[in-house]
Design a protein around this motif. Structure first.
Motif, PDB file in Angstrom:
ATOM      1  N   LEU A   1     -37.444  25.462  12.555  1.00 26.22           N
ATOM      2  CA  LEU A   1     -36.329  26.404  12.686  1.00 26.22           C
ATOM      3  C   LEU A   1     -35.683  26.749  11.343  1.00 26.22           C
ATOM      4  O   LEU A   1     -34.803  27.592  11.263  1.00 26.22           O
ATOM      5  CB  LEU A   1     -35.248  25.803  13.613  1.00 26.22           C
ATOM      6  CG  LEU A   1     -35.722  25.398  15.008  1.00 26.22           C
ATOM      7  CD1 LEU A   1     -34.569  24.787  15.804  1.00 26.22           C
ATOM      8  CD2 LEU A   1     -36.295  26.597  15.756  1.00 26.22           C
TER       9      LEU A   1
ATOM     10  N   LYS B   1     -40.219  29.959  10.150  1.00 29.46           N
ATOM     11  CA  LYS B   1     -39.222  30.976   9.791  1.00 29.46           C
ATOM     12  C   LYS B   1     -39.232  31.291   8.293  1.00 29.46           C
ATOM     13  O   LYS B   1     -38.428  32.078   7.826  1.00 29.46           O
ATOM     14  CB  LYS B   1     -37.818  30.502  10.185  1.00 29.46           C
ATOM     15  CG  LYS B   1     -37.716  29.970  11.592  1.00 29.46           C
ATOM     16  CD  LYS B   1     -37.365  31.065  12.563  1.00 29.46           C
ATOM     17  CE  LYS B   1     -37.230  30.472  13.960  1.00 29.46           C
ATOM     18  NZ  LYS B   1     -37.169  31.454  15.001  1.00 29.46           N
TER      19      LYS B   1
ATOM     20  N   ALA C   1     -38.785  25.227  18.910  1.00 29.25           N
ATOM     21  CA  ALA C   1     -38.199  26.522  19.266  1.00 29.25           C
ATOM     22  C   ALA C   1     -38.228  26.751  20.781  1.00 29.25           C
ATOM     23  O   ALA C   1     -37.392  27.462  21.317  1.00 29.25           O
ATOM     24  CB  ALA C   1     -38.925  27.653  18.542  1.00 29.25           C
TER      25      ALA C   1
END
Ligand SMILES: [Zn+2]
Length: 309
Positions: free
Chosen positions: A68, A95, A223
């Motif tokens: 994340l 990410k 996630a």
């Protein structure tokens, strides 16, 4: 710098109008090499292999979830200043993919998992055709990552290649001993109890390498949210097989594992929380778990103690 600038715009701004000559394309002989690493386990590997030849900045500290994690503006500046960036790859830093790609146009970047033969990588069904990035829990595979760090540093800084080789050899023999320790310890868990249940699927490589069944609640990446049905089916499995302990993870909320425990209790069986495992981040610097070797030892000791009951 306005906070409204996106990562891409910021990178462009930092780069100025023309292309910067990557420092890593010229010889780095004699200069201390500025390295940026993503997760702590990679930072640790680079520090061991690079020794005094490198200055390493790790982006993700204790408790940070790499699935994340988004690069901050400070991170982008660090990346721009670096000579080489080491990261996990296999979509671990999901990410940061765009940022790593852009940095890779101007800086040396290296996924430490590149040297691992694809056939040795796991591709669990729930990860939709992608490889499982959590290779560090098979110590033998992680040795390949360390070798990749050694080879890339030697390529960038050939006059110090011997230093990197010697440092890596010492660290690799430490990892060899660690692998032997894990193999030896897991034998203390009765065979029918070799099951690791945690919040997300970080331990598949551990399971394959050391003979454990692994069940995670959230899948490979944190996630994805666990559904009520997942909790119930896991609770049924634990109660039916009388698994003595399940584990929380340092970089994932314990909420889901607590929910599993409650659901198991509702079925008339009491499962212990066997302790906290370090999955995707190491412990605090200066503690034994603040190193890769210490984190693996902590995990295996915690798993063995929990499952022996
Ligand atoms: Zn993970």
């Amino acid at each position: 710098m306005t906070k409204f600038l996106g990562a891409a715009a910021l990178l462009f701004a930092l780069a100025g109008c023309g292309p910067i000559e990557p420092r890593a394309t010229r010889a780095l002989e004699g200069e201390v090499i500025d390295v940026v690493a993503t997760i702590g386990m990679i930072t640790d590997a680079v520090e061991h292999v690079g020794g005094e030849r490198v200055r390493v900045e790790g982006l993700m500290g204790p408790g940070i979830d790499p699935h994340l994690y988004k690069a901050s503006e400070g991170d982008l500046r660090r990346l721009e200043r670096s000579d080489v960036v080491f990261y996990g790859g296999l979509h671990l830093e999901a990410k940061m993919a765009d940022v790593l790609e852009r940095i890779g146009e101007r800086r040396a970047t290296q996924a430490v998992t590149d040297a691992i033969p694809r056939g040795a990588l796991l591709r669990p069904a729930q990860f939709k055709g992608q490889h499982d990035p959590h290779v560090w829990f098979d110590v033998t595979l992680w040795k390949k990552a360390v070798e990749q760090v050694r080879d890339r540093l030697a390529e960038l800084d050939p006059t110090s290649a011997e230093v990197y080789r010697a440092n890596a050899a010492a660290y690799l023999s430490e990892l060899q001993a660690l692998d032997a320790y894990v193999h030896e310890q897991v034998l203390r868990v009765p065979e029918g109890r070799r099951v690791i249940i945690t919040a997300h699927d970080a331990f598949n490589y551990f399971g394959v390498a050391y003979g454990f069944e692994v069940r995670g609640l959230q899948g490979i990446s944190t996630a994805a949210e666990a559904g009520a049905g997942d909790v119930q089916s896991l609770a049924r499995f634990i109660a039916r097989n009388q698994i003595p302990a399940i584990f929380v993870e340092s970089s994932v909320s314990s909420r889901t594992i607590e929910a599993v425990r409650e659901a198991v209790r509702a079925r008339g069986f009491d499962v212990e929380i066997g302790g906290s495992l370090f999955s995707d981040a190491m412990g605090n610097p200066g503690t034994p778990e603040g190193s890769y070797v210490g984190m693996v030892r902590h995990n295996v000791d915690t798993i063995v103690a929990g499952l022996r009951g």
